[in-house]
Design a protein around this motif. Structure first.
Motif: not given
Length: 303
Positions: A123-130
């Protein structure tokens, strides 16, 4: 005339612990990290003691070259990187800090458990990807789930206490403890096959020995629930890594969180491709408090 003792510190170490060693009378401390095996062989004859963590490989060749060596200390729990048999033959004492990182390792285990349960790294990687599609990361509650721990030593007991605080039921397999011992800690003692089959989260807390290598084998992985998750902060070789990859790829296992690997830092490329596997760089003991305590304990033993 007073003897002067020379200590080589070949891996990074807590300044607090080193200060205690430097303050000892008649002790000269030399810190040289990042030594090549050749350079270590060249300089080790000058020293009475060698202090390492996990990077330095203390081979039989190094021990033979250390004509003055009396003691090798490792600021950590295991001694995997030290040839203990060769040290014994040479009359060199090997010391470590078996209790120094207990809390750090236990907290790390629980952190990995929660990361798996709630898909936190993904989920962290998902948000960082916009992006913002939270339904992709539906998690599960750990309350009421079964935590199975292979081993019921110091770290496992601390994990069990924390899991019980989260409302989990704790099972354990450990051939060296009694059912009464486990019951006193609120833990149900079962055989290994029962543990593997019943656990919603399976966590490993045993050393790597010939008896525990691939203890979590292809056959045992096949008996785990497809909703179960595996956590390993102990040693990589305890799990058949190739079989684990195949089980996760095939959906026979819901996920895994690994802090250690069969080939050390050479992580299986197929593991990197699995979105439901959490991969960390062997950081179970990486807390400020844990590092200080491990350094202090092993330095006390060396002194």
């Amino acid at each position: 005339m007073t003897n002067q003792f020379s200590v080589l510190v070949s891996d990074s170490m807590s300044d607090v612990g080193l200060a205690a060693l430097r303050a000892a009378p008649n002790v000269e401390v030399t810190v040289q990290t990042g030594l090549s095996p050749e350079k270590l062989l060249e300089i080790i004859p000058q020293f009475d003691a060698l202090l390492v963590r996990s990077a330095t490989q203390v081979t039989a060749e190094v021990l033979r070259a250390g004509a003055r060596l009396r003691v090798v200390g490792r600021a950590g729990v295991g001694v995997d990187n030290i040839n203990v048999d060769a040290a014994t033959q040479a009359g060199i004492v090997v010391v470590n800090a078996p209790t120094g990182n207990v809390v750090a390792a236990a907290e790390h285990t629980v952190a990995m458990l929660m990361a798996l349960a709630r898909n936190i790294p993904q989920a962290d990687a998902h948000v960082r990807a916009g992006l913002w599609k939270r339904d992709k990361f539906m998690g599960i509650e750990v309350r009421g789930k079964f935590l199975g721990t292979v081993g019921l030593g110091r770290v496992a007991q601390e994990v069990a206490r924390r899991a019980q605080g989260l409302g989990m039921n704790v099972l354990a397999y450990d051939p060296y403890v009694t059912a009464d011992y486990a019951n006193q800690r609120g833990v149900e003692l079962v055989d290994l096959d029962t543990l593997v089959a019943r656990a919603d989260f399976l966590t490993l807390h045993v050393p790597l020995t010939p008896q525990t290598r691939h203890l979590i084998s292809r056959e045992r992985l096949a008996t785990m629930q497809p909703t179960a998750r595996l956590i390993n902060v102990a040693r990589g070789g305890i799990v058949d890594e190739q079989a684990l990859v195949e089980a996760v790829e095939a959906g026979r296992l819901a996920g895994a969180a690994l802090d250690v690997y069969e080939r050390g830092a050479e992580v299986n490329p197929r593991l990197r491709e699995l979105p439901n596997v959490v991969l960390l760089p062997h950081m179970g003991s990486a807390t400020l408090e844990g590092r200080i305590e491990m350094g202090e304990k092993v330095i006390l033993n060396i002194k």
